[in-house]
Design an enzyme around this catalytic site. Structure first.
Site, PDB file in Angstrom:
ATOM      1  N   SER A  48      84.209  50.359  18.972  1.00 29.81           N
ATOM      2  CA  SER A  48      85.133  51.361  19.523  1.00 29.81           C
ATOM      3  C   SER A  48      85.617  50.872  20.883  1.00 29.81           C
ATOM      4  O   SER A  48      86.687  50.302  20.997  1.00 29.81           O
ATOM      5  CB  SER A  48      84.462  52.728  19.617  1.00 29.81           C
ATOM      6  OG  SER A  48      84.298  53.280  18.322  1.00 29.81           O
ATOM      7  N   GLY A  49      84.808  51.058  21.931  1.00 33.61           N
ATOM      8  CA  GLY A  49      85.238  50.621  23.265  1.00 33.61           C
ATOM      9  C   GLY A  49      84.692  49.259  23.667  1.00 33.61           C
ATOM     10  O   GLY A  49      85.008  48.743  24.738  1.00 33.61           O
ATOM     11  N   GLY A  50      83.833  48.659  22.840  1.00 30.32           N
ATOM     12  CA  GLY A  50      83.362  47.299  23.087  1.00 30.32           C
ATOM     13  C   GLY A  50      82.389  47.120  24.250  1.00 30.32           C
ATOM     14  O   GLY A  50      82.118  46.003  24.661  1.00 30.32           O
ATOM     15  N   HIS A  51      81.827  48.215  24.759  1.00 30.61           N
ATOM     16  CA  HIS A  51      80.967  48.092  25.941  1.00 30.61           C
ATOM     17  C   HIS A  51      79.509  47.776  25.635  1.00 30.61           C
ATOM     18  O   HIS A  51      78.700  47.683  26.551  1.00 30.61           O
ATOM     19  CB  HIS A  51      81.035  49.367  26.787  1.00 30.61           C
ATOM     20  CG  HIS A  51      82.287  49.451  27.617  1.00 30.61           C
ATOM     21  ND1 HIS A  51      83.541  49.451  27.051  1.00 30.61           N
ATOM     22  CD2 HIS A  51      82.488  49.512  28.950  1.00 30.61           C
ATOM     23  CE1 HIS A  51      84.452  49.522  28.016  1.00 30.61           C
ATOM     24  NE2 HIS A  51      83.839  49.560  29.180  1.00 30.61           N
TER      25      HIS A  51
ATOM     26  N   VAL B 298      84.689  56.223  23.265  1.00 30.70           N
ATOM     27  CA  VAL B 298      84.077  57.467  22.807  1.00 30.70           C
ATOM     28  C   VAL B 298      83.076  57.192  21.673  1.00 30.70           C
ATOM     29  O   VAL B 298      81.990  57.774  21.623  1.00 30.70           O
ATOM     30  CB  VAL B 298      85.194  58.441  22.347  1.00 30.70           C
ATOM     31  CG1 VAL B 298      84.650  59.562  21.490  1.00 30.70           C
ATOM     32  CG2 VAL B 298      85.933  58.985  23.567  1.00 30.70           C
ATOM     33  N   GLY B 299      83.415  56.260  20.771  1.00 32.58           N
ATOM     34  CA  GLY B 299      82.587  56.023  19.582  1.00 32.58           C
ATOM     35  C   GLY B 299      81.168  55.605  19.904  1.00 32.58           C
ATOM     36  O   GLY B 299      80.200  56.221  19.449  1.00 32.58           O
TER      37      GLY B 299
ATOM     38  N   TYR C 244      75.606  60.130  29.060  1.00 25.29           N
ATOM     39  CA  TYR C 244      75.483  60.987  30.244  1.00 25.29           C
ATOM     40  C   TYR C 244      76.678  60.727  31.143  1.00 25.29           C
ATOM     41  O   TYR C 244      77.331  59.690  31.074  1.00 25.29           O
ATOM     42  CB  TYR C 244      74.190  60.688  31.022  1.00 25.29           C
ATOM     43  CG  TYR C 244      74.332  59.426  31.845  1.00 25.29           C
ATOM     44  CD1 TYR C 244      74.031  58.191  31.297  1.00 25.29           C
ATOM     45  CD2 TYR C 244      74.855  59.478  33.129  1.00 25.29           C
ATOM     46  CE1 TYR C 244      74.230  57.031  32.024  1.00 25.29           C
ATOM     47  CE2 TYR C 244      75.066  58.312  33.867  1.00 25.29           C
ATOM     48  CZ  TYR C 244      74.748  57.100  33.303  1.00 25.29           C
ATOM     49  OH  TYR C 244      74.974  55.955  34.019  1.00 25.29           O
TER      50      TYR C 244
ATOM     51  N   TYR D 206      67.033  53.562  27.387  1.00 25.33           N
ATOM     52  CA  TYR D 206      68.232  54.290  26.953  1.00 25.33           C
ATOM     53  C   TYR D 206      68.994  53.440  25.934  1.00 25.33           C
ATOM     54  O   TYR D 206      69.391  52.319  26.239  1.00 25.33           O
ATOM     55  CB  TYR D 206      69.095  54.572  28.180  1.00 25.33           C
ATOM     56  CG  TYR D 206      70.390  55.280  27.921  1.00 25.33           C
ATOM     57  CD1 TYR D 206      70.520  56.252  26.928  1.00 25.33           C
ATOM     58  CD2 TYR D 206      71.533  55.000  28.684  1.00 25.33           C
ATOM     59  CE1 TYR D 206      71.717  56.913  26.714  1.00 25.33           C
ATOM     60  CE2 TYR D 206      72.729  55.661  28.479  1.00 25.33           C
ATOM     61  CZ  TYR D 206      72.817  56.607  27.488  1.00 25.33           C
ATOM     62  OH  TYR D 206      74.013  57.264  27.280  1.00 25.33           O
TER      63      TYR D 206
ATOM     64  N   TYR E 276      72.020  51.607  26.789  1.00 27.69           N
ATOM     65  CA  TYR E 276      71.853  50.411  27.621  1.00 27.69           C
ATOM     66  C   TYR E 276      71.112  49.385  26.771  1.00 27.69           C
ATOM     67  O   TYR E 276      70.033  48.920  27.105  1.00 27.69           O
ATOM     68  CB  TYR E 276      71.070  50.721  28.900  1.00 27.69           C
ATOM     69  CG  TYR E 276      71.805  51.595  29.901  1.00 27.69           C
ATOM     70  CD1 TYR E 276      73.151  51.896  29.741  1.00 27.69           C
ATOM     71  CD2 TYR E 276      71.145  52.090  31.020  1.00 27.69           C
ATOM     72  CE1 TYR E 276      73.821  52.689  30.663  1.00 27.69           C
ATOM     73  CE2 TYR E 276      71.809  52.881  31.953  1.00 27.69           C
ATOM     74  CZ  TYR E 276      73.144  53.179  31.773  1.00 27.69           C
ATOM     75  OH  TYR E 276      73.800  53.952  32.694  1.00 27.69           O
TER      76      TYR E 276
HETATM   77  C1  LIG Z   1      81.069  49.505  32.587  1.00 22.49           C
HETATM   78  C2  LIG Z   1      80.143  50.396  31.789  1.00 22.49           C
HETATM   79  C3  LIG Z   1      79.944  51.704  32.194  1.00 22.49           C
HETATM   80  C4  LIG Z   1      79.108  52.558  31.469  1.00 22.49           C
HETATM   81  N1  LIG Z   1      78.940  53.851  31.891  1.00 22.49           N
HETATM   82  C5  LIG Z   1      78.157  54.689  31.168  1.00 22.49           C
HETATM   83  C6  LIG Z   1      77.982  56.061  31.551  1.00 22.49           C
HETATM   84  O1  LIG Z   1      78.528  56.525  32.543  1.00 22.49           O
HETATM   85  N2  LIG Z   1      77.193  56.850  30.786  1.00 22.49           N
HETATM   86  C7  LIG Z   1      76.578  56.378  29.659  1.00 22.49           C
HETATM   87  O2  LIG Z   1      75.878  57.152  28.992  1.00 22.49           O
HETATM   88  N3  LIG Z   1      76.713  55.095  29.276  1.00 22.49           N
HETATM   89  C8  LIG Z   1      77.492  54.251  29.998  1.00 22.49           C
HETATM   90  N4  LIG Z   1      77.633  52.944  29.587  1.00 22.49           N
HETATM   91  C9  LIG Z   1      76.983  52.512  28.346  1.00 22.49           C
HETATM   92  C10 LIG Z   1      77.855  52.905  27.161  1.00 22.49           C
HETATM   93  O3  LIG Z   1      77.682  54.286  26.889  1.00 22.49           O
HETATM   94  C11 LIG Z   1      77.457  52.126  25.905  1.00 22.49           C
HETATM   95  O4  LIG Z   1      77.657  50.761  26.127  1.00 22.49           O
HETATM   96  C12 LIG Z   1      78.258  52.601  24.692  1.00 22.49           C
HETATM   97  O5  LIG Z   1      77.579  52.231  23.521  1.00 22.49           O
HETATM   98  C13 LIG Z   1      79.635  52.025  24.702  1.00 22.49           C
HETATM   99  O6  LIG Z   1      80.439  52.566  23.711  1.00 22.49           O
HETATM  100  P1  LIG Z   1      81.704  51.710  23.217  1.00 22.49           P
HETATM  101  O7  LIG Z   1      82.392  52.461  22.169  1.00 22.49           O
HETATM  102  O8  LIG Z   1      82.503  51.288  24.406  1.00 22.49           O
HETATM  103  O9  LIG Z   1      80.970  50.414  22.714  1.00 22.49           O
HETATM  104  P2  LIG Z   1      80.967  49.537  21.377  1.00 22.49           P
HETATM  105  O10 LIG Z   1      80.513  48.200  21.862  1.00 22.49           O
HETATM  106  O11 LIG Z   1      82.262  49.613  20.680  1.00 22.49           O
HETATM  107  O12 LIG Z   1      79.849  50.228  20.489  1.00 22.49           O
HETATM  108  C14 LIG Z   1      78.497  50.364  20.869  1.00 22.49           C
HETATM  109  C15 LIG Z   1      77.611  50.498  19.635  1.00 22.49           C
HETATM  110  O13 LIG Z   1      78.040  51.596  18.828  1.00 22.49           O
HETATM  111  C16 LIG Z   1      78.505  51.143  17.562  1.00 22.49           C
HETATM  112  N5  LIG Z   1      79.744  51.867  17.274  1.00 22.49           N
HETATM  113  C17 LIG Z   1      80.915  51.758  17.936  1.00 22.49           C
HETATM  114  N6  LIG Z   1      81.818  52.598  17.421  1.00 22.49           N
HETATM  115  C18 LIG Z   1      81.215  53.267  16.425  1.00 22.49           C
HETATM  116  C19 LIG Z   1      81.645  54.279  15.519  1.00 22.49           C
HETATM  117  N7  LIG Z   1      82.900  54.748  15.563  1.00 22.49           N
HETATM  118  N8  LIG Z   1      80.774  54.754  14.605  1.00 22.49           N
HETATM  119  C20 LIG Z   1      79.510  54.271  14.566  1.00 22.49           C
HETATM  120  N9  LIG Z   1      79.045  53.305  15.389  1.00 22.49           N
HETATM  121  C21 LIG Z   1      79.886  52.818  16.321  1.00 22.49           C
HETATM  122  C22 LIG Z   1      78.722  49.660  17.714  1.00 22.49           C
HETATM  123  O14 LIG Z   1      78.586  48.988  16.494  1.00 22.49           O
HETATM  124  C23 LIG Z   1      77.656  49.284  18.716  1.00 22.49           C
HETATM  125  O15 LIG Z   1      76.408  49.168  18.058  1.00 22.49           O
HETATM  126  C24 LIG Z   1      78.456  52.078  30.300  1.00 22.49           C
HETATM  127  C25 LIG Z   1      78.661  50.761  29.906  1.00 22.49           C
HETATM  128  C26 LIG Z   1      79.487  49.914  30.637  1.00 22.49           C
HETATM  129  C27 LIG Z   1      79.680  48.492  30.179  1.00 22.49           C
END
Ligand SMILES: Cc1cc2nc3c(=O)[nH]c(=O)nc-3n(C[C@H](O)[C@H](O)[C@H](O)COP(=O)(O)OP(=O)(O)OC[C@H]3O[C@@H](n4cnc5c(N)ncnc54)[C@H](O)[C@@H]3O)c2cc1C
Ligand SMILES: *[C@@H]1O[C@H](CO)[C@@H](O)[C@H](O)[C@H]1NC(C)=O
Ligand SMILES: *[C@@H]1O[C@H](CO)[C@@H](O)[C@H](O)[C@H]1NC(C)=O
Length: 555
Positions: free
Chosen positions: A103-106, A174-175, A183, A467, A470
């Site tokens: 989703s957001g790649g984080h 969001v995903g 949080y 967490y 993380y």
């Molecule tokens: C700069 C930064 C700031 C952050 N700040 C916070 C914060 O304030 N609070 C907090 O709680 N966390 C925070 N995080 C951690 C963040 O919540 C996690 O990294 C989260 O998993 C990112 O979601 P994503 O969609 O961007 O990531 P992605 O890399 O896209 O996905 C994360 C995981 O979820 C899976 N996934 C993605 N999309 C889906 C979907 N649609 N259905 C099922 N599985 C899916 C992926 O396969 C992967 O395993 C932060 C991370 C970074 C890098």
């Protein structure tokens, strides 16, 4: 029940062999399969497409997972509607192709877009990013590919007096965020983000699109914090919006390190999880190279959101945390949505909503994160040991981030959602280290591991909680194909992330995805995974369709 589970073990075992045996020729079959419906074309990028690299890079956030040696997907599917996600899942299942979902790649370990050792397809949710707000019942449907900032921006345009307790950094997807609990700055007033999710649309392991009613409460429970990539692909989430005052106050306070700093951090631990639940005060200690003469610079940064006016928060701070010396000029009053743009602007301005839509990351280097929870304040002596490590030779930029829970977080039971860290865990800790070069990898990774070990006596124990958002593969992992060597082994990291909820997550997984279609290095294993998988293969079985559908039988 036992017999069924044994049967399941056997069938799943066959399937694992089938999957690992079937790579190669099936990639073409997969591509034909996803592109065979002309009336409903799915956007597909393969390495030969000119847009492949930019689509892949769009949400890569950690350059450790973006080098020439990093395995890349053999195809990227960019769904623009739920049926495309279903198509991707069904074709992957039928042709034994490994899936990653982004989703957001984080993801801190890059699990959403990198798989080692097996060819894989990336289902990239970036185009599924719509937000639709219902002001009659103050809810919103948001698609997984939206960023947190896109959600906030839309809430800013279409509601007044309502917000959502999402993450701090608006680029986060969001995903993944909701999949792991989530949080943010209103956690003390409204709990985790998943505490405010009321429905979802999920593509399950059979390629069906289900909502809360049709997926059932077990799966609906599991997707709200059980970690991404284990239970299905969440296409969209229905959020319950929360009331926010028309004017809120953001403040930051930065103090260059001095002899009072340890005391300030220590006092933070006593105050921040206990103070008025409308007030969030995050604390960040940073050490970095100063540039001049190779010296080290260190400081404490407090960042805050208060659901009320500046005058009131100044008096709350005077009464509870006078050491900060908070002044009017440290505070910015704005509406709620502008306050969400404040971190996005690098804490420069809380007036410009457009920062919420900017998808370029504030930082995009190489980094590693680990997490802990403190159940009681860390002593000043123990803190000194952290600062010593922060000044280690050859280490670039390091941060200790302290997040206060307490408030509303104390009202939830540990089993309400898979996210168990509630009243017993008042302080969430993250350790971040960032650096520039490939050759710095091993030194910095080693450094975080040593710091993490050092902290063991001072943080939560049995389990040493972590967490899931993380993500940290050091605490235990499945193999590269997403299969644990034993259930007990998966339990090592499972208990850290989920406490006793791990067991229920395994049950749900066994019921909804017994063949482990959705898997990665830290996905929840189905029960069958307790069978030790060896690499030998004398079992012939090459199509998943031939296997009986045991869902429904299992429980
Ligand atoms: C700069 C930064 C700031 C952050 N700040 C916070 C914060 O304030 N609070 C907090 O709680 N966390 C925070 N995080 C951690 C963040 O919540 C996690 O990294 C989260 O998993 C990112 O979601 P994503 O969609 O961007 O990531 P992605 O890399 O896209 O996905 C994360 C995981 O979820 C899976 N996934 C993605 N999309 C889906 C979907 N649609 N259905 C099922 N599985 C899916 C992926 O396969 C992967 O395993 C932060 C991370 C970074 C890098
Ligand atoms: C994607 O990122 C990689 C690694 O950072 C880089 O080498 C490549 O040029 C990028 N591609 C595009 C199109 O920006
Ligand atoms: C440290 O705190 C004491 C007491 O609050 C104060 O008098 C002193 O000036 C502070 N020192 C620095 C360097 O800020």
């Amino acid at each position: 029940m036992d017999n069924i589970i044994n049967y399941l073990n056997l069938v799943t075992l066959l399937l694992f062999f089938a999957i690992s045996d079937s790579f190669g020729g099936n990639l073409d079959d997969f591509l034909r399969c996803v592109s065979n419906d002309d009336s409903n074309p799915i956007l597909i990028n393969t390495p030969s497409s000119s847009t492949y690299s930019s689509v892949l890079n769009f949400t890569v956030r950690n350059l450790r997972f973006s080098g020439p040696d990093t395995p890349k997907p053999f195809a990227i599917i960019n769904p623009s509607q739920a049926s495309h996600v279903q198509g991707g899942v069904i074709c992957a299942k039928n042709h034994g192709v490994h899936i990653r979902v982004r989703s957001g790649g984080h993801d801190f370990e890059g699990l959403s877009y990198v798989a080692h050792g097996v060819p894989f397809v990336l289902i990239d949710m970036a185009k599924l990013n719509s937000v639709s707000v219902d002001t009659d019942d103050n809810t919103a449907w948001v698609e997984s590919g939206a960023s947190m900032g896109e959600l906030y921006y839309k809430l800013g345009l279409e509601t007044s007096g309502f917000g959502f307790p999402g993450g701090v950094q608006p680029n986060v997807g969001v995903g993944g965020f909701l999949s792991g609990g989530g949080y943010g700055l209103m956690v003390r007033k409204y709990g985790l983000a998943v505490d405010n999710v009321v429905d979802a649309q999920v593509v399950d392991a059979n390629g069906r699109l289900v909502d809360r009613d049709s997926m059932g409460e077990d799966l609906f429970w599991a997707i709200r914090g059980g970690g991404g990539g284990s239970f299905g692909i969440v296409v969209a989430w229905k959020l319950k919006l929360v009331p926010v005052p028309s004017i809120v106050t953001s403040f930051t306070a930065f103090r260059i390190w001095d002899q009072n700093s340890t005391n300030l951090v220590h006092k933070w631990q006593l105050v921040a999880p206990e103070i008025d639940e409308r007030l969030f005060i995050g604390a960040m200690v940073t050490a970095a190279n100063s540039g001049e003469g190779g010296g080290r610079i260190m400081g404490v940064f407090l960042y805050s959101l208060f659901l009320g006016r500046a005058e009131e928060v100044i008096s709350i701070m005077e009464n509870n945390f006078p050491e900060v010396g908070l002044r009017m000029e440290d505070c910015v009053e704005s509406n709620w949505v502008e306050s969400m743009a404040y971190p996005a602007s690098g804490f420069v301005t809380a007036k410009d909503m457009n920062f919420l839509l900017d998808r370029t990351p504030l930082t995009n280097g190489r980094y590693k994160t680990k997490s802990d929870y403190a159940t009681e304040p860390i002593s000043q002596t123990a803190l000194h040991g952290i600062w010593e490590r922060f000044n280690a030779k050859g280490i670039q930029t390091v941060q200790l981030v302290l997040i206060p829970y307490g408030g509303k977080m104390n009202k939830f039971s540990e089993t309400d959602t898979p996210s168990p860290h509630r009243a017993r865990y008042p302080i969430k800790i993250a350790y971040y280290v960032t650096w520039d070069t490939l050759e710095g990898d091993s030194r910095h990774l080693e450094w975080t591991r040593e710091l993490y070990d050092y902290m063991t006596p001072f943080v939560s124990k049995s389990p040493k909680a972590a967490y899931v958002n993380y993500r940290d593969l050091d605490i235990g992992r499945n193999n590269e194909e997403g299969i644990p060597t034993s259930y007990e082994e998966a339990g090592v990291w499972g208990l850290k992330y989920f406490g006793d909820n791990f067991e229920r997550l395994v049950e749900v997984k066994t019921k909804v995805d017994p063949y482990n279609l959705f898997r990665h290095e830290q996905s929840i294993p189905p029960v069958a995974a307790q069978v030790k998988i060896s690499s030998g293969n004398d079992v012939a079985c090459d199509k998943m369709e031939y296997l009986p559908n045991l869902i429904g039988l299992a429980m």
